[in-house]
Design a protein around this motif. Structure first.
Motif, PDB file in Angstrom:
ATOM      1  N   ASP A 124       0.854  -1.181   0.000  1.00 36.35           N
ATOM      2  CA  ASP A 124       0.000   0.000   0.000  1.00 36.35           C
ATOM      3  C   ASP A 124       0.898   1.242   0.000  1.00 36.35           C
ATOM      4  N   VAL A 125       1.586   1.456  -1.113  1.00 36.00           N
ATOM      5  CA  VAL A 125       2.495   2.613  -1.211  1.00 36.00           C
ATOM      6  C   VAL A 125       2.138   3.408  -2.470  1.00 36.00           C
ATOM      7  N   ASP A 126       2.589   4.667  -2.502  1.00 36.96           N
ATOM      8  CA  ASP A 126       2.364   5.493  -3.697  1.00 36.96           C
ATOM      9  C   ASP A 126       3.551   5.322  -4.639  1.00 36.96           C
ATOM     10  N   VAL A 127       3.252   4.822  -5.825  1.00 34.73           N
ATOM     11  CA  VAL A 127       4.311   4.626  -6.812  1.00 34.73           C
ATOM     12  C   VAL A 127       4.315   5.831  -7.742  1.00 34.73           C
ATOM     13  N   ARG A 128       5.495   6.425  -7.926  1.00 31.94           N
ATOM     14  CA  ARG A 128       5.616   7.569  -8.839  1.00 31.94           C
ATOM     15  C   ARG A 128       6.492   7.158 -10.005  1.00 31.94           C
ATOM     16  N   PHE A 129       5.914   7.164 -11.199  1.00 36.25           N
ATOM     17  CA  PHE A 129       6.693   6.823 -12.393  1.00 36.25           C
ATOM     18  C   PHE A 129       7.506   8.040 -12.826  1.00 36.25           C
ATOM     19  N   CYS A 130       8.785   7.838 -12.990  1.00 32.13           N
ATOM     20  CA  CYS A 130       9.703   8.925 -13.352  1.00 32.13           C
ATOM     21  C   CYS A 130      10.063   8.781 -14.826  1.00 32.13           C
ATOM     22  N   ASP A 131       9.996   9.864 -15.578  1.00 34.51           N
ATOM     23  CA  ASP A 131      10.277   9.776 -17.021  1.00 34.51           C
ATOM     24  C   ASP A 131      11.767   9.459 -17.265  1.00 34.51           C
ATOM     25  N   ILE A 132      12.040   9.084 -18.511  1.00 34.94           N
ATOM     26  CA  ILE A 132      13.364   8.543 -18.829  1.00 34.94           C
ATOM     27  C   ILE A 132      14.189   9.492 -19.690  1.00 34.94           C
ATOM     28  N   ASP A 133      15.469   9.242 -19.675  1.00 37.70           N
ATOM     29  CA  ASP A 133      16.441   9.949 -20.497  1.00 37.70           C
ATOM     30  C   ASP A 133      16.317   9.390 -21.932  1.00 37.70           C
ATOM     31  N   PRO A 134      16.155  10.281 -22.932  1.00 43.84           N
ATOM     32  CA  PRO A 134      15.860   9.790 -24.284  1.00 43.84           C
ATOM     33  C   PRO A 134      17.052   9.134 -24.983  1.00 43.84           C
ATOM     34  N   VAL A 135      18.213   9.198 -24.405  1.00 50.57           N
ATOM     35  CA  VAL A 135      19.375   8.548 -25.019  1.00 50.57           C
ATOM     36  C   VAL A 135      19.504   7.124 -24.477  1.00 50.57           C
ATOM     37  N   SER A 136      19.549   6.992 -23.162  1.00 52.19           N
ATOM     38  CA  SER A 136      19.811   5.684 -22.554  1.00 52.19           C
ATOM     39  C   SER A 136      18.535   4.923 -22.224  1.00 52.19           C
ATOM     40  N   LEU A 137      17.412   5.616 -22.162  1.00 45.46           N
ATOM     41  CA  LEU A 137      16.133   5.074 -21.686  1.00 45.46           C
ATOM     42  C   LEU A 137      16.162   4.737 -20.193  1.00 45.46           C
ATOM     43  N   ASN A 138      17.154   5.272 -19.509  1.00 43.51           N
ATOM     44  CA  ASN A 138      17.223   5.092 -18.058  1.00 43.51           C
ATOM     45  C   ASN A 138      16.511   6.240 -17.344  1.00 43.51           C
ATOM     46  N   LEU A 139      16.150   5.993 -16.103  1.00 43.02           N
ATOM     47  CA  LEU A 139      15.553   7.025 -15.259  1.00 43.02           C
ATOM     48  C   LEU A 139      16.359   8.326 -15.376  1.00 43.02           C
ATOM     49  N   ASP A 140      15.645   9.424 -15.643  1.00 42.40           N
ATOM     50  CA  ASP A 140      16.292  10.705 -15.905  1.00 42.40           C
ATOM     51  C   ASP A 140      16.441  11.486 -14.592  1.00 42.40           C
ATOM     52  N   PRO A 141      17.680  11.757 -14.154  1.00 50.65           N
ATOM     53  CA  PRO A 141      17.867  12.457 -12.877  1.00 50.65           C
ATOM     54  C   PRO A 141      17.158  13.810 -12.827  1.00 50.65           C
ATOM     55  N   ASP A 142      17.020  14.483 -13.983  1.00 55.60           N
ATOM     56  CA  ASP A 142      16.338  15.785 -13.985  1.00 55.60           C
ATOM     57  C   ASP A 142      14.841  15.633 -13.740  1.00 55.60           C
ATOM     58  N   ALA A 143      14.280  14.525 -14.234  1.00 53.92           N
ATOM     59  CA  ALA A 143      12.862  14.259 -13.980  1.00 53.92           C
ATOM     60  C   ALA A 143      12.665  13.708 -12.571  1.00 53.92           C
ATOM     61  N   LEU A 144      13.702  13.127 -12.029  1.00 51.57           N
ATOM     62  CA  LEU A 144      13.617  12.514 -10.697  1.00 51.57           C
ATOM     63  C   LEU A 144      13.493  13.560  -9.587  1.00 51.57           C
ATOM     64  N   ARG A 145      14.302  14.608  -9.698  1.00 49.39           N
ATOM     65  CA  ARG A 145      14.417  15.593  -8.608  1.00 49.39           C
ATOM     66  C   ARG A 145      13.044  16.084  -8.130  1.00 49.39           C
ATOM     67  N   PRO A 146      12.186  16.593  -9.051  1.00 53.54           N
ATOM     68  CA  PRO A 146      10.896  17.124  -8.560  1.00 53.54           C
ATOM     69  C   PRO A 146       9.938  16.061  -8.013  1.00 53.54           C
ATOM     70  N   LEU A 147      10.247  14.782  -8.235  1.00 58.16           N
ATOM     71  CA  LEU A 147       9.350  13.726  -7.731  1.00 58.16           C
ATOM     72  C   LEU A 147       9.669  13.332  -6.296  1.00 58.16           C
ATOM     73  N   LEU A 148      10.827  13.779  -5.798  1.00 56.27           N
ATOM     74  CA  LEU A 148      11.237  13.350  -4.456  1.00 56.27           C
ATOM     75  C   LEU A 148      10.531  14.190  -3.402  1.00 56.27           C
ATOM     76  N   SER A 149      10.120  13.516  -2.343  1.00 54.12           N
ATOM     77  CA  SER A 149       9.473  14.244  -1.243  1.00 54.12           C
ATOM     78  C   SER A 149       9.962  13.638   0.067  1.00 54.12           C
ATOM     79  N   ARG A 150       9.448  14.195   1.162  1.00 51.86           N
ATOM     80  CA  ARG A 150       9.854  13.646   2.466  1.00 51.86           C
ATOM     81  C   ARG A 150       9.370  12.219   2.643  1.00 51.86           C
ATOM     82  N   ARG A 151       8.359  11.835   1.825  1.00 54.03           N
ATOM     83  CA  ARG A 151       7.812  10.483   1.968  1.00 54.03           C
ATOM     84  C   ARG A 151       8.525   9.462   1.076  1.00 54.03           C
ATOM     85  N   THR A 152       9.430   9.929   0.222  1.00 57.22           N
ATOM     86  CA  THR A 152      10.097   8.997  -0.702  1.00 57.22           C
ATOM     87  C   THR A 152      11.001   8.045   0.072  1.00 57.22           C
TER      88      THR A 152
END
Ligand SMILES: *Cc1c(COP(=O)(O)O)cnc(C)c1O
Length: 426
Positions: free
Chosen positions: A106-134
């Protein structure tokens, strides 16, 4: 090399990887040794040696083998001690097994968009998704291309967020002289038939630096519970008639005050571990073969301006588990896939964005959540067979067919492409 007598009915001249590795006389010799040794066939010395070699290769303090990559992920996610209301940030561009265990929490899953070169999790998209609950970040090194772990760990560490690396594709990759599986907090590997090495079809490994996690994993894979205990003395001392009974006596003296999870039997067999050891000896050669095939595909694709080929920065070694490239226009991408299939090259697209699958839609996710992942997948993404089982003839055929097909399609590229075209990167 052992010449396999495949019973798989493939109409493809260049098949997708049924085996991602090559089995040869060293694997057979290892199996013969196990069979002839008279030793037990589980929980023996082969497993210990395999784990020790694996640990040393990755550079982690611990490596705990299990029966699959999926089990590795389930147990790693269990160690996060997730509570209702916690948030977990995940990549949408991976095999479903990476995040599937979260459906049980019972957790909140946040999908983070990917880097268009590597298709890996994009650190720039990650930053705004982080909260005190992460509480955790679940990522994959997509196709064997290591994620931007320095930036990701710089965000995670100060916030006390645990990072789980799905390394199912990344064995043999390197990231600034370190290895995936030792960059985050927990690394999960798969030795499934299709992966970079195999332990006879199924198998997995969890790597970590923390001693307490290694101990919990050891219990969990051996049918013991993950719980908290108190050593409240029992009224009577149990009998210890023989030295080995001491273990049962010690258990008897404890009482369990809380159960976090039932254990399971996830023991990798001795035969599997012995083959795993033999496969590790070949890992560099197997990955070199992948990289050599990939470099030749790069050369062909480099001639076509409507195709984008991901490059890797210095210090990053791509394990080339998957070969991925992008075609600038959806109609051309779709037609290319059809033409390659007709000519006997098997194409499988890895992977459908997970936030759009029924189970995650059911949890409230859906279209528009990860625009880069969605655009690349639905319009541009292509994977080609690239694995060490391909013969030189098959590789040559693949390159010829690819070149021919692209040349024909280049003729049909619609008008806008005659203008100088910027391949969209975002
Ligand atoms: C293969 C794979 C898994 C699951 O591994 P199994 O050993 O097949 O259970 C998990 N994640 C990714 C990215 C994979 O490719």
């Amino acid at each position: 090399m052992v010449t396999p007598q495949s019973t798989v009915d493939s109409r493809y001249r260049v098949p997708w990887a049924r085996r991602g590795s090559v089995l040869d006389h060293t694997d057979l010799a290892a199996l013969t040794e196990v069979v002839q040794s008279g030793d037990p066939l589980s929980q023996g010395g082969w497993r210990t040696r395999f784990e020790e070699r694996f640990r040393a290769h990755i550079g982690s303090r611990h490596a705990v083998s299990v029966t699959s990559g999926t089990v590795a992920l389930e147990l790693a996610i269990h160690l996060l001690d997730l509570e209702p209301g916690d948030e977990v940030v995940v990549t949408p561009q991976t095999y479903q097994g990476t995040i599937q265990p979260l459906l049980d929490y019972d957790v909140d899953v946040r999908f983070c968009d990917i880097d268009p070169v590597s298709l890996n999790l994009d650190p720039d998209a990650l930053r705004p998704l982080l909260s005190r609950r992460t509480k955790a970040i679940l990522l994959v090194h997509f196709g064997g291309y290591p994620a931007r772990m320095d930036e990701i760990m710089a965000l995670a560490r100060p916030r006390g967020i645990t990072v789980v690396e799905d390394c199912a594709h990344a064995l043999g990759a390197a990231y600034h002289a370190r290895r995936p599986g030792a960059l985050g907090d927990l690394g999960c590997f798969s030795f499934h038939s299709s992966k970079n090495i195999t332990t006879l079809g199924e198998g997995g490994m969890i790597t970590c630096h923390r001693e307490d996690w290694a101990e919990r994993l050891e219990r969990l894979r051996s049918n013991e519970i993950d719980g908290t205990f108190s050593s409240a003395p029992w009224p009577a001392d149990p009998p210890v008639a023989l030295p080995w009974m001491k273990y049962s006596a010690d258990v008897y003296r404890h009482s369990c005050t809380g159960i976090r999870r039932a254990g399971t039997n996830a023991t990798l067999s001795e035969a599997a571990a012995a083959v795993g050891l033999a496969q590790l000896d070949k890992l560099d050669a197997l990955v070199e073969r992948r990289r050599a095939i990939a470099a030749r595909i790069d050369d062909v694709l480099g001639g076509y301006p409507f195709v984008r080929v991901p490059t890797t920065p210095g210090g990053v070694r791509h394990a080339c588990h998957l070969y991925t490239f992008f075609v600038a226009e959806r109609e051309i991408r779709d037609e290319l896939i059809r033409v390659l299939d007709r000519r006997g090259v098997e194409i499988q697209l890895r992977y459908f964005p997970l936030h759009l699958t029924p189970e995650w839609r059911h949890r409230g996710h859906g279209d528009g959540e990860c625009p880069v992942a969605e655009r690349l997948w639905f319009e541009q993404h292509v994977n080609l067979p690239c694995h060490p089982e391909l013969t030189d003839d098959q590789v040559r055929y693949l390159l010829d067919v690819l070149d021919d097909s692209l040349r024909e399609l280049a003729g049909s590229v619609p008008r806008p492409s005659r203008r100088p075209r910027r391949i969209p990167c975002r």
